[in-house]
Design a protein around this motif. Structure first.
Motif, mmCIF file in Angstrom:
data_model
loop_
_atom_site.group_PDB
_atom_site.id
_atom_site.type_symbol
_atom_site.label_atom_id
_atom_site.label_comp_id
_atom_site.label_asym_id
_atom_site.label_seq_id
_atom_site.Cartn_x
_atom_site.Cartn_y
_atom_site.Cartn_z
ATOM 1 N N UNK A 51 20.125 42.972 5.019
ATOM 2 C CA UNK A 51 18.599 43.311 4.331
ATOM 3 C C UNK A 51 18.762 43.711 2.870
ATOM 4 N N UNK A 52 17.419 43.427 2.183
ATOM 5 C CA UNK A 52 17.620 44.190 0.930
ATOM 6 C C UNK A 52 17.387 45.555 0.796
ATOM 7 N N UNK A 53 17.704 46.262 -0.054
ATOM 8 C CA UNK A 53 18.061 47.738 -0.273
ATOM 9 C C UNK A 53 16.637 48.266 -0.706
ATOM 10 N N UNK A 54 16.388 49.492 -0.018
ATOM 11 C CA UNK A 54 15.164 50.105 -0.205
ATOM 12 C C UNK A 54 15.361 51.226 -1.453
ATOM 13 N N UNK A 55 14.079 51.376 -2.141
ATOM 14 C CA UNK A 55 14.403 51.879 -3.401
ATOM 15 C C UNK A 55 14.203 53.611 -3.292
ATOM 16 N N UNK A 56 14.772 54.528 -4.357
ATOM 17 C CA UNK A 56 14.654 55.497 -4.123
ATOM 18 C C UNK A 56 13.313 56.334 -4.068
ATOM 19 N N UNK A 57 12.371 55.683 -4.846
ATOM 20 C CA UNK A 57 10.750 56.213 -4.558
ATOM 21 C C UNK A 57 10.409 56.065 -3.261
ATOM 22 N N UNK A 58 10.686 55.055 -2.538
ATOM 23 C CA UNK A 58 10.369 54.769 -1.274
ATOM 24 C C UNK A 58 10.627 55.795 -0.155
ATOM 25 N N UNK A 59 11.977 56.099 -0.372
ATOM 26 C CA UNK A 59 12.552 56.945 0.534
ATOM 27 C C UNK A 59 12.168 58.461 0.192
ATOM 28 N N UNK A 60 11.938 58.663 -0.928
ATOM 29 C CA UNK A 60 11.596 60.028 -1.513
ATOM 30 C C UNK A 60 10.103 60.357 -0.877
ATOM 31 N N UNK A 61 9.317 59.437 -1.250
ATOM 32 C CA UNK A 61 7.802 59.681 -1.107
ATOM 33 C C UNK A 61 7.397 59.649 0.322
ATOM 34 N N UNK A 62 8.083 58.785 1.411
ATOM 35 C CA UNK A 62 7.922 59.005 2.790
ATOM 36 C C UNK A 62 9.055 59.907 3.236
ATOM 37 N N UNK A 63 10.229 59.741 3.394
ATOM 38 C CA UNK A 63 10.974 60.522 4.136
ATOM 39 C C UNK A 63 11.190 61.753 3.466
ATOM 40 N N UNK A 64 11.251 61.849 2.166
ATOM 41 C CA UNK A 64 11.271 63.164 1.522
ATOM 42 C C UNK A 64 10.141 63.995 1.594
ATOM 43 N N UNK A 65 8.788 63.526 1.178
ATOM 44 C CA UNK A 65 7.813 64.457 0.981
ATOM 45 C C UNK A 65 6.927 64.421 2.431
ATOM 46 N N UNK A 66 7.236 63.284 3.110
ATOM 47 C CA UNK A 66 6.552 63.565 4.529
ATOM 48 C C UNK A 66 7.083 64.236 5.727
ATOM 49 N N UNK A 67 8.624 63.682 5.590
ATOM 50 C CA UNK A 67 9.447 64.055 6.902
ATOM 51 C C UNK A 67 10.518 65.184 6.383
ATOM 52 N N UNK A 68 10.191 65.712 5.197
ATOM 53 C CA UNK A 68 11.225 66.941 4.754
ATOM 54 C C UNK A 68 12.654 66.617 4.460
ATOM 55 N N UNK A 69 12.960 65.192 4.463
ATOM 56 C CA UNK A 69 14.364 65.009 4.240
ATOM 57 C C UNK A 69 14.818 65.552 2.628
ATOM 58 N N UNK A 70 16.035 66.273 2.760
ATOM 59 C CA UNK A 70 16.478 66.722 1.345
ATOM 60 C C UNK A 70 17.276 65.875 0.533
ATOM 61 N N UNK A 71 17.816 64.660 1.220
ATOM 62 C CA UNK A 71 18.709 64.015 0.263
ATOM 63 C C UNK A 71 18.588 62.461 0.982
ATOM 64 N N UNK A 72 19.269 61.674 0.044
ATOM 65 C CA UNK A 72 19.380 60.042 0.604
ATOM 66 C C UNK A 72 20.373 59.371 -0.008
ATOM 67 N N UNK A 73 20.966 58.457 0.568
ATOM 68 C CA UNK A 73 21.837 57.556 -0.111
ATOM 69 C C UNK A 73 21.053 56.152 -0.405
ATOM 70 N N UNK A 74 20.618 56.042 -1.490
ATOM 71 C CA UNK A 74 19.806 54.822 -1.755
ATOM 72 C C UNK A 74 20.668 54.082 -2.960
ATOM 73 N N UNK A 75 20.748 52.829 -2.849
ATOM 74 C CA UNK A 75 21.506 52.035 -3.863
ATOM 75 C C UNK A 75 20.983 51.558 -5.203
ATOM 76 N N UNK A 76 19.808 51.064 -5.214
ATOM 77 C CA UNK A 76 19.200 50.511 -6.450
ATOM 78 C C UNK A 76 19.362 51.490 -7.605
ATOM 79 N N UNK A 77 19.653 50.778 -8.796
ATOM 80 C CA UNK A 77 19.436 51.654 -10.081
ATOM 81 C C UNK A 77 20.383 52.712 -10.377
ATOM 82 N N UNK A 78 21.502 53.033 -9.459
ATOM 83 C CA UNK A 78 22.208 54.086 -9.609
ATOM 84 C C UNK A 78 23.647 53.900 -9.745
ATOM 85 N N UNK A 79 23.975 54.326 -11.201
ATOM 86 C CA UNK A 79 25.804 54.176 -11.271
ATOM 87 C C UNK A 79 26.282 54.978 -10.141
ATOM 88 N N UNK A 80 27.416 54.331 -9.441
ATOM 89 C CA UNK A 80 28.117 54.932 -8.636
ATOM 90 C C UNK A 80 28.647 56.292 -9.015
#
Length: 526
Positions: free
Chosen positions: A253-282
């Motif tokens: 599957x295509x990767x999800x963006x940082x903003x999508x995970x932050x806005x839903x998982x972070x802001x709504x479900x109180x996740x504190x971190x994630x491992x998203x791939x796009x736009x990030x130098x390793x």
């Protein structure tokens, strides 16, 4: 009564004194990098149990990224709940290792999911439900080309473009209004449905098509919320605490963006971190990130681990250099030991040696949530010198940690010096923990009078890591004295994440005591 009031006031004063001393003693955290160990997917109870016991023997904890729908045995769920109680972190790897599709364990759940407004297709015989995607046709990273399809074989009119039609890439064909995924079979690009469920049978010549950017293919917020809720329910079923970290599954599957995970998982479900791939130098998990609220959801792992046949010495080198540069390494493993000589036993033994070394060298090992709080929620001590010293070599490879010695440059660890000739180069790449504003670089040098020393500084933001956003070169000349200390002021820009530093000379020079420290502005008196 008055005496009691005095005693109460005295008691409060003593309490405040102790509290203030306690807060002062804690102080801001140091910029000490370290390690996180993450193990993905569902594994045998015996493997999770043996690995967790090994970590606990050394006083450490690990992270397990699991798919709750794929927990096959009650014993697996029960063990995960026990591990969470013992301090290990259980992470959300999506309910079934995918965002756009899910196989349900029961017919009743399948029938209910098939009625969801974002369900696109179903497979009643196997309980699969495939979810809708949102395609942004005009996304700037989409690439338009002309191609042909015969059966399911896709060819580009431009032979050079054919190289881009690689495994898992998605193609939009406007005449069908659909997205397709690519598999490479017998060296040829073959089209499958977007979900990879089967081949297609098309006949078209020289038609306009779009090679899609991952960022042009998005799940709806409703789907994201559904997946977050399902993961949470799956965790709670076994008594596992609600997850605090979301991990992007690899594969089709295509990767999800940082903003999508932050806005839903972070802001709504109180996740504190994630491992998203796009736009990030390793591997830029570091102190003083200029965008902490974003990049706590983009903590990238390193794949150079035992699974990929990295040796123990290579892994120690990675860790020693990362710690010297004030960064955190997250090692990702799938506990896949098929390619490791000696199998599981050798894999476990390599961990035993690595964890013993980490404890001996006092290198922190923490969970991803713990590191996310340290790196992105706290303000580290701005005062210490952040330049890697030239006398520390934790992994015992003869090279000071964090440094590269090129073209004949030599290290003298006992003296804490680097010996450079006319061709020698001394480098630090990806130095993190930088304080924004004016810093002072210092370097002690000795050599022949008139020898020139050049020090290059390059600053990199996240999105432009391939080219520096700021450059500066300091030029020093030796007077012939035994030792000279040179200084240069460097202004670190607000968007800078890391800095590269390179030292060159025009002759034989010994350098020592490199330093890089924030210039503290004097306080104004009222």
């Amino acid at each position: 009564m008055r005496k009691r009031n005095h005693l109460a006031i005295l008691f409060c004063a003593i309490c405040l004194l102790f509290l203030s001393r306690g807060n002062a003693s804690e102080g801001p955290p140091a910029k000490q990098g370290g390690v996180c160990f993450r193990y993905d997917d569902i594994h045998k109870v015996s493997e999770w149990s043996e690995m967790s016991s090994l970590f606990e023997q050394h006083g450490f904890r690990m992270c397990l990224a699991v798919m709750p729908d794929n927990i096959a045995l009650p014993q697996q769920g029960e063990l995960l709940a026990q591990l969470a109680k013992r301090g290990h972190e259980i992470m959300d790897h999506t309910p079934g290792h995918a965002m756009f599709q899910l196989r349900y364990p029961t017919k009743q759940e399948f029938e209910k999911a098939a009625k969801l407004p974002f369900a696109a297709e179903t497979r009643p015989g196997s309980n699969w439900v495939f979810f809708q995607y949102e395609f942004r046709k005009d996304h700037p990273e989409n690439i338009r080309f002309t191609g042909s399809v015969r059966g399911n074989e896709l060819t580009a009119d431009d032979p050079a473009f054919q190289k881009r039609l690689t495994f898992t890439r998605k193609v939009h064909i406007p005449s069908t209004g659909k997205l397709y995924g690519i598999r490479i079979i017998d060296g040829r690009s073959r089209l499958f449905t977007f979900w990879g469920t089967g081949g297609v049978n098309l006949a078209m010549e020289h038609e306009p098509m779009i090679l899609c950017s991952d960022m042009a293919i998005r799940p709806s917020k409703a789907l994201l919320r559904y997946m977050a809720e399902r993961s949470r329910r799956g965790f709670r079923k076994y008594g596992i605490p609600d997850p605090k970290v979301w991990c992007q599954p690899g594969g089709w599957e295509p990767f999800l963006s940082v903003e999508e995970i932050r806005d839903v998982y972070g802001n709504e479900y109180h996740y504190r971190s994630a491992s998203c791939v796009p736009e990030v130098y390793p591997y830029f998990n570091c102190f003083n990130d200029p965008m902490p609220d974003r990049y706590r959801f983009a903590m990238r792992p390193s794949f150079r681990f035992f699974d990929e046949q990295a040796t123990l010495n290579e892994i120690k080198k990675q860790i020693a250099d990362a710690v010297a540069r004030h960064r955190v390494l997250i090692f990702l493993s799938h506990m896949n030991t098929r390619r490791i000589p000696g199998g599981w036993k050798a894999y476990l033994d390599s961990h035993r040696q690595l964890l013993a070394w980490l404890r001996e060298k006092r290198i922190p090992v923490r969970t991803q949530t713990e590191w996310a709080e340290i790196l992105y929620s706290q303000r580290p001590d701005p005062n210490p010198d952040i330049m890697p010293p030239l006398h520390v070599d934790l992994n015992k490879d003869g090279i000071p940690d964090g440094w590269e010695f090129l073209s004949g440059a030599k290290a003298d660890l006992q003296q804490g010096k680097a010996l450079l000739s006319r061709t020698g180069i001394l480098k630090v790449n990806g130095l993190a923990g930088l304080e924004k504003g004016v810093n002072r670089f210092t370097l002690r040098c000795s050599g022949t009078k008139g020898t020139r020393i050049l020090v290059d500084f390059e600053q990199f933001p996240h999105r432009e890591w391939k080219k520096p956003s700021a450059k500066q070169t300091a030029v020093f000349f030796l007077s012939g004295r035994a030792d000279q200390t040179f200084t240069e002021e460097i202004r670190i820009r607000p968007e800078t994440v890391v800095m590269n530093l390179r030292i060159r000379t025009s002759g034989d020079v010994a350098v020592s005591s490199p330093g890089f420290r924030k210039i503290q502005q004097p306080r104004r008196t009222p």
